[in-house]
Design a protein around this motif. Structure first.
Motif, PDB file in Angstrom:
ATOM      1  N   ILE A  46       0.839  -1.203   0.000  1.00 28.86           N
ATOM      2  CA  ILE A  46       0.000   0.000   0.000  1.00 28.86           C
ATOM      3  C   ILE A  46       0.869   1.247   0.000  1.00 28.86           C
ATOM      4  O   ILE A  46       0.624   2.185  -0.767  1.00 28.86           O
ATOM      5  CB  ILE A  46      -0.972  -0.018   1.207  1.00 28.86           C
ATOM      6  N   ILE A  47       1.881   1.290   0.845  1.00 26.78           N
ATOM      7  CA  ILE A  47       2.792   2.447   0.897  1.00 26.78           C
ATOM      8  C   ILE A  47       3.508   2.614  -0.439  1.00 26.78           C
ATOM      9  O   ILE A  47       3.635   3.730  -0.953  1.00 26.78           O
ATOM     10  CB  ILE A  47       3.813   2.292   2.060  1.00 26.78           C
ATOM     11  N   THR A  48       3.966   1.519  -1.034  1.00 31.20           N
ATOM     12  CA  THR A  48       4.641   1.576  -2.334  1.00 31.20           C
ATOM     13  C   THR A  48       3.713   2.138  -3.405  1.00 31.20           C
ATOM     14  O   THR A  48       4.117   3.003  -4.196  1.00 31.20           O
ATOM     15  CB  THR A  48       5.144   0.179  -2.745  1.00 31.20           C
ATOM     16  N   ILE A  49       2.474   1.695  -3.429  1.00 28.57           N
ATOM     17  CA  ILE A  49       1.500   2.194  -4.414  1.00 28.57           C
ATOM     18  C   ILE A  49       1.235   3.680  -4.202  1.00 28.57           C
ATOM     19  O   ILE A  49       1.202   4.459  -5.157  1.00 28.57           O
ATOM     20  CB  ILE A  49       0.193   1.362  -4.343  1.00 28.57           C
ATOM     21  N   ILE A  50       1.078   4.098  -2.945  1.00 24.33           N
ATOM     22  CA  ILE A  50       0.837   5.516  -2.644  1.00 24.33           C
ATOM     23  C   ILE A  50       2.022   6.367  -3.086  1.00 24.33           C
ATOM     24  O   ILE A  50       1.850   7.422  -3.701  1.00 24.33           O
ATOM     25  CB  ILE A  50       0.527   5.707  -1.140  1.00 24.33           C
ATOM     26  N   VAL A  51       3.233   5.910  -2.805  1.00 22.40           N
ATOM     27  CA  VAL A  51       4.440   6.656  -3.208  1.00 22.40           C
ATOM     28  C   VAL A  51       4.527   6.744  -4.727  1.00 22.40           C
ATOM     29  O   VAL A  51       4.829   7.812  -5.279  1.00 22.40           O
ATOM     30  CB  VAL A  51       5.711   6.012  -2.597  1.00 22.40           C
ATOM     31  N   LEU A  52       4.248   5.661  -5.432  1.00 20.03           N
ATOM     32  CA  LEU A  52       4.289   5.685  -6.895  1.00 20.03           C
ATOM     33  C   LEU A  52       3.242   6.636  -7.478  1.00 20.03           C
ATOM     34  O   LEU A  52       3.519   7.380  -8.421  1.00 20.03           O
ATOM     35  CB  LEU A  52       4.092   4.278  -7.460  1.00 20.03           C
ATOM     36  N   ILE A  53       2.047   6.632  -6.899  1.00 13.35           N
ATOM     37  CA  ILE A  53       0.992   7.550  -7.356  1.00 13.35           C
ATOM     38  C   ILE A  53       1.422   8.996  -7.121  1.00 13.35           C
ATOM     39  O   ILE A  53       1.250   9.857  -7.995  1.00 13.35           O
ATOM     40  CB  ILE A  53      -0.354   7.222  -6.671  1.00 13.35           C
ATOM     41  N   ILE A  92       3.250  14.278  -9.120  1.00 12.54           N
ATOM     42  CA  ILE A  92       4.255  15.347  -9.117  1.00 12.54           C
ATOM     43  C   ILE A  92       4.925  15.449 -10.482  1.00 12.54           C
ATOM     44  O   ILE A  92       5.157  16.552 -10.989  1.00 12.54           O
ATOM     45  CB  ILE A  92       5.291  15.110  -7.993  1.00 12.54           C
ATOM     46  N   GLY A  93       5.232  14.322 -11.100  1.00 17.49           N
ATOM     47  CA  GLY A  93       5.832  14.326 -12.444  1.00 17.49           C
ATOM     48  C   GLY A  93       4.915  14.964 -13.469  1.00 17.49           C
ATOM     49  O   GLY A  93       5.357  15.772 -14.296  1.00 17.49           O
ATOM     50  N   PHE A  94       3.634  14.632 -13.428  1.00 16.35           N
ATOM     51  CA  PHE A  94       2.668  15.234 -14.355  1.00 16.35           C
ATOM     52  C   PHE A  94       2.549  16.726 -14.107  1.00 16.35           C
ATOM     53  O   PHE A  94       2.523  17.520 -15.045  1.00 16.35           O
ATOM     54  CB  PHE A  94       1.296  14.563 -14.223  1.00 16.35           C
ATOM     55  N   TRP A  95       2.473  17.123 -12.837  1.00 18.38           N
ATOM     56  CA  TRP A  95       2.390  18.547 -12.508  1.00 18.38           C
ATOM     57  C   TRP A  95       3.623  19.277 -13.021  1.00 18.38           C
ATOM     58  O   TRP A  95       3.504  20.353 -13.592  1.00 18.38           O
ATOM     59  CB  TRP A  95       2.246  18.748 -10.994  1.00 18.38           C
ATOM     60  N   PHE A  96       4.822  18.760 -12.838  1.00 18.20           N
ATOM     61  CA  PHE A  96       6.040  19.411 -13.319  1.00 18.20           C
ATOM     62  C   PHE A  96       6.006  19.542 -14.840  1.00 18.20           C
ATOM     63  O   PHE A  96       6.314  20.594 -15.388  1.00 18.20           O
ATOM     64  CB  PHE A  96       7.286  18.631 -12.877  1.00 18.20           C
ATOM     65  N   TRP A  97       5.639  18.468 -15.526  1.00 13.24           N
ATOM     66  CA  TRP A  97       5.555  18.509 -16.988  1.00 13.24           C
ATOM     67  C   TRP A  97       4.555  19.571 -17.422  1.00 13.24           C
ATOM     68  O   TRP A  97       4.839  20.369 -18.314  1.00 13.24           O
ATOM     69  CB  TRP A  97       5.159  17.126 -17.520  1.00 13.24           C
ATOM     70  N   TRP A  98       3.363  19.600 -16.843  1.00  7.38           N
ATOM     71  CA  TRP A  98       2.302  20.536 -17.205  1.00  7.38           C
ATOM     72  C   TRP A  98       2.725  21.977 -16.923  1.00  7.38           C
ATOM     73  O   TRP A  98       2.443  22.874 -17.702  1.00  7.38           O
ATOM     74  CB  TRP A  98       1.035  20.190 -16.431  1.00  7.38           C
TER      75      TRP A  98
END
Length: 138
Positions: free
Chosen positions: A17-24, A29-35
């Protein structure tokens, strides 16, 4: 009485669960930076006489320029002001062409970004090519 291995199973589920949350979160954050910084919001051509282009900056030296567009506008009643297009240039050879022909009339193609990056320049408008140039001495 607990089942054997129950404690280990609970720990591995928590890790997943923690791994999935971190990946999401990384994806968001990656999408926000790109946008915000890499997505080309708009592009077009501006025309006018090149006022100046300079290389400046504290840490990152970037080319910054100003194009004076023909026409007038009034932000306050009774005042007259010319249109100014302030831009940055990433390409050294393009900046050198602009510098060596200062005062000429240009049609400049630009890309507009939502935000600036220090190594890209001070402006959200990045000139990437010269569409047309007309010498200052017609």
């Amino acid at each position: 009485m607990a089942f054997p291995g129950y404690h280990l199973q609970r720990k591995s589920s928590f890790k997943k669960i923690i791994t999935i949350i971190v990946l999401i979160l990384i994806l968001i954050i990656g999408f926000w930076f790109w946008w915000s910084y890499l997505y080309v919001f708009g592009e077009g051509v501006k025309s006018g006489q090149l006022n100046y282009i300079v290389k400046k900056g504290n840490l990152f030296k970037t080319y910054e320029g100003k194009l004076i567009q023909s026409g007038i506008r009034s932000q306050q009643p009774g005042s007259i002001q010319s249109y100014e297009f302030e831009f940055s240039v990433e390409n050294d050879s393009l900046a050198n062409v602009l510098m060596s022909n200062s005062g000429a009339y240009y049609d400049l193609h630009y890309k507009e970004y939502k935000n600036t990056l220090p190594w890209r320049g001070f402006s959200r408008y990045i000139v990437d090519s010269i569409v047309h140039m007309q010498s200052a001495t017609h």
